[in-house]
Design a protein around this motif. Sequence first.
Motif, PDB file in Angstrom:
ATOM      1  N   GLU A   1       0.822  -1.211   0.000  1.00 34.89           N
ATOM      2  CA  GLU A   1       0.000   0.000   0.000  1.00 34.89           C
ATOM      3  C   GLU A   1       0.854   1.258   0.000  1.00 34.89           C
ATOM      4  OE1 GLU A   1      -4.085   1.564   2.139  1.00 34.89           O
ATOM      5  OE2 GLU A   1      -2.745   0.211   3.232  1.00 34.89           O
ATOM      6  N   GLN A   2       1.970   1.249   0.735  1.00 37.09           N
ATOM      7  CA  GLN A   2       2.852   2.411   0.737  1.00 37.09           C
ATOM      8  C   GLN A   2       3.424   2.667  -0.654  1.00 37.09           C
ATOM      9  OE1 GLN A   2       4.998   1.013   4.484  1.00 37.09           O
ATOM     10  NE2 GLN A   2       5.345   3.213   4.587  1.00 37.09           N
ATOM     11  N   PHE A   3       3.783   1.605  -1.337  1.00 35.30           N
ATOM     12  CA  PHE A   3       4.270   1.769  -2.710  1.00 35.30           C
ATOM     13  C   PHE A   3       3.160   2.297  -3.620  1.00 35.30           C
ATOM     14  CE2 PHE A   3       7.716  -1.254  -1.507  1.00 35.30           C
ATOM     15  CZ  PHE A   3       8.791  -0.487  -1.926  1.00 35.30           C
ATOM     16  N   MET A   4       1.936   1.808  -3.418  1.00 36.02           N
ATOM     17  CA  MET A   4       0.816   2.287  -4.222  1.00 36.02           C
ATOM     18  C   MET A   4       0.608   3.786  -4.027  1.00 36.02           C
ATOM     19  SD  MET A   4      -0.557  -0.140  -6.064  1.00 36.02           S
ATOM     20  CE  MET A   4      -2.239   0.411  -6.355  1.00 36.02           C
ATOM     21  N   HIS A   5       0.678   4.243  -2.776  1.00 38.72           N
ATOM     22  CA  HIS A   5       0.525   5.670  -2.495  1.00 38.72           C
ATOM     23  C   HIS A   5       1.646   6.475  -3.149  1.00 38.72           C
ATOM     24  CE1 HIS A   5      -2.918   5.142  -0.055  1.00 38.72           C
ATOM     25  NE2 HIS A   5      -2.304   4.672   1.029  1.00 38.72           N
ATOM     26  N   ALA A   6       2.862   5.938  -3.095  1.00 40.64           N
ATOM     27  CA  ALA A   6       3.996   6.638  -3.698  1.00 40.64           C
ATOM     28  C   ALA A   6       3.851   6.733  -5.210  1.00 40.64           C
ATOM     29  CB  ALA A   6       5.297   5.926  -3.330  1.00 40.64           C
ATOM     30  N   ILE A   7       3.353   5.667  -5.831  1.00 36.97           N
ATOM     31  CA  ILE A   7       3.133   5.688  -7.285  1.00 36.97           C
ATOM     32  C   ILE A   7       2.102   6.741  -7.645  1.00 36.97           C
ATOM     33  CG2 ILE A   7       2.233   4.346  -9.235  1.00 36.97           C
ATOM     34  CD1 ILE A   7       3.451   1.848  -7.845  1.00 36.97           C
ATOM     35  N   GLU A   8       1.040   6.806  -6.852  1.00 36.46           N
ATOM     36  CA  GLU A   8       0.009   7.816  -7.088  1.00 36.46           C
ATOM     37  C   GLU A   8       0.572   9.228  -6.892  1.00 36.46           C
ATOM     38  OE1 GLU A   8      -4.444   9.057  -5.408  1.00 36.46           O
ATOM     39  OE2 GLU A   8      -3.440   7.234  -4.712  1.00 36.46           O
ATOM     40  N   GLU A   9       1.357   9.405  -5.839  1.00 33.62           N
ATOM     41  CA  GLU A   9       1.962  10.705  -5.561  1.00 33.62           C
ATOM     42  C   GLU A   9       2.932  11.119  -6.660  1.00 33.62           C
ATOM     43  OE1 GLU A   9       5.052  12.705  -2.327  1.00 33.62           O
ATOM     44  OE2 GLU A   9       4.062  10.803  -1.864  1.00 33.62           O
ATOM     45  N   ALA A  10       3.585  10.143  -7.278  1.00 29.34           N
ATOM     46  CA  ALA A  10       4.577  10.448  -8.316  1.00 29.34           C
ATOM     47  C   ALA A  10       3.964  11.197  -9.484  1.00 29.34           C
ATOM     48  CB  ALA A  10       5.229   9.152  -8.798  1.00 29.34           C
ATOM     49  N   ASP A  11       2.695  10.893  -9.804  1.00 34.15           N
ATOM     50  CA  ASP A  11       1.980  11.615 -10.855  1.00 34.15           C
ATOM     51  C   ASP A  11       2.770  11.611 -12.163  1.00 34.15           C
ATOM     52  OD1 ASP A  11      -0.069  13.048 -12.025  1.00 34.15           O
ATOM     53  OD2 ASP A  11       0.687  14.994 -11.340  1.00 34.15           O
ATOM     54  N   ALA A  12       3.202  10.428 -12.588  1.00 33.75           N
ATOM     55  CA  ALA A  12       4.009  10.289 -13.795  1.00 33.75           C
ATOM     56  C   ALA A  12       3.471   9.152 -14.652  1.00 33.75           C
ATOM     57  CB  ALA A  12       5.468  10.032 -13.434  1.00 33.75           C
ATOM     58  N   GLU A  13       3.743   9.255 -15.955  1.00 28.23           N
ATOM     59  CA  GLU A  13       3.325   8.197 -16.876  1.00 28.23           C
ATOM     60  C   GLU A  13       4.148   6.932 -16.677  1.00 28.23           C
ATOM     61  OE1 GLU A  13       3.384   9.510 -20.891  1.00 28.23           O
ATOM     62  OE2 GLU A  13       2.331  11.379 -20.470  1.00 28.23           O
ATOM     63  N   ARG A  14       5.414   7.114 -16.328  1.00 28.15           N
ATOM     64  CA  ARG A  14       6.323   5.993 -16.131  1.00 28.15           C
ATOM     65  C   ARG A  14       6.996   6.145 -14.771  1.00 28.15           C
ATOM     66  NH1 ARG A  14       9.419   7.068 -21.857  1.00 28.15           N
ATOM     67  NH2 ARG A  14       7.616   6.776 -23.239  1.00 28.15           N
ATOM     68  N   VAL A  15       6.980   5.069 -13.992  1.00 28.77           N
ATOM     69  CA  VAL A  15       7.544   5.110 -12.650  1.00 28.77           C
ATOM     70  C   VAL A  15       8.583   4.010 -12.504  1.00 28.77           C
ATOM     71  CG1 VAL A  15       7.059   4.901 -10.184  1.00 28.77           C
ATOM     72  CG2 VAL A  15       5.417   6.050 -11.675  1.00 28.77           C
TER      73      VAL A  15
END
Length: 559
Positions: free
Chosen positions: A379-393
């Motif tokens: 879940e922490q990684f999911m939140h970070a991916i969402e926060e990143a706001d990028a097409e590619r992570v």
Amino acid sequence: MYKAGAERLTQHVKKVDALNVFPVPDGDTGTNMNLTFTSGVTELEKSQEKTVEKISAIFSRGLLMGARGNSGVILSQLFRGFAKGLSGVSEADSYRLAEAFQQGVEMAYKAVMKPVEGTILTVAREAAAAARKAARSCSVEDVIETLVEAARQALANTPNQLPVLKEVGVVDSGGQGLVYIYEGFLSAVKADVTFDKPEMEAESVVAGGTSLFGEAHEEMHHVIDQTNIQYGYCTEFMVHLKPDTPFLQQEFQERIGSYGDSLLVVADDDLVKVHIHAEEPGDVLSFAHRYGALDRIKIENMRLQHEEVLRRQETKQIAQAQKPDDDLERVSASSEPKKASKLYAIISVASGKGIAKIFRSLGVQIIIEGGQTMNPSTEQFMHAIEEADAERVIILPNNKNIVMAAQQAADLAGVQVAVIPSTSIPQGMSSLLAFSADEQLETNRERMSEALGYVKTGLVTYAVRDTTLNEIVIKEGDFIGIFDSNIVVSGRDPYETALRLITEMVGEEDELITLIYGTDVKGEDMKELEKRLASLYDAYEVEVHDGGQSLYPFIIAVE
């Protein structure tokens, strides 16, 4: 049962954490399993559902999102299969309950690319087999009691299955954690059961351990021996089945299996997930495309990723965990994602202000605080991916015990995510130097993964108990030097231990030595160490940084 299992595990977290093959202060199997399991209970407390089916599905979803570390991810897969085994059931009898335990075992084994016996998987499998046998003539209570007894016996036998456990004289801690969970289950269905008797504790606690480090741990993560690669491309994808195209899974597996090895096929009503190592991945995709539209295609050149590893013939790398089932993917991706504000974002796991500062200077946008003893959850990684706001992570786990949770989040994400299987801070830093914002994600994945082999990692920490490992006698409180997952030196002084470790690491072709010191290192002593390094290695470039990390006085990179 779920709540009692969580409570029983919580009571013994420290015992499970302390049961470690390596005598380092970061054995966190118990912590990861506990955080994972209690996340499922937290989800249950939000719900008013009463049926076996609904409760188990909710609990499974909670485990998935809260999964931390490899032990937590495996545990989440075990109880996801258990939940699927109870699908459509309001109340479960002995037979259905035992079958659910078996389905949990099957899904957990599928989650690990190269299962190793003598681990939590073995304990779960043998316990489920005994439960199925008992279900033919016993009550639910007796089935759970049989499950517990079989789990204890399987746990006691783990040292006979993993040489590293036998060498140290311990059992597997993941299996020990599962025994505690099952004992909690038993206390929930049999009110007169207690676990305060010394002999019961002795059976499951006296000799306990884990294969978090070393060869046994690496095998749990599908280590690739470069000298034996016959099929060089790790290929994963999903097939959205055509409504009018018949699909027979056994026939599909047999035909697609002819293209390579390490095959895993998971099929749902309208979706098939495939993992295979192939020499001609294009042929694999062409064959699969006959059955429907392809999605989430991921192809990795394992030879390129490990070219440097092959040259040294020392380092081993791990492959990705099995993707989760599509029903949970749909839960995560149910809403249409907004358009990202940038092309790339890099997420890195790090512990210590200094290390975080170094990663940011190398281009990392988001730092997840974590590492040993603090494994971030899915879940922490999911939140970070969402926060990143990028097409590619791009995600850098920087720890062997975090890669599976990072990959699980990547599989659930609604954007393109590449997990670089970095297992140390130096590897993460090395991989960042290979990143290019002008390249495609797959190109960056290949180059950054390849760069993992360009650096050697050394760690200095302290021993939390007496032990003898790799013919090195270690006393509690000694400082130990770890090189590529092996203890190679020990001593009473951290600075001398660091110097001896560097001597073990440096080779003729190396040019750069980087020393990252932690919070316990003293100023004057550190200055003296710098002088000695400059004198001993005057032909090398030497860099020293304040990492601010705990547990490890020194992290060393040699390139």
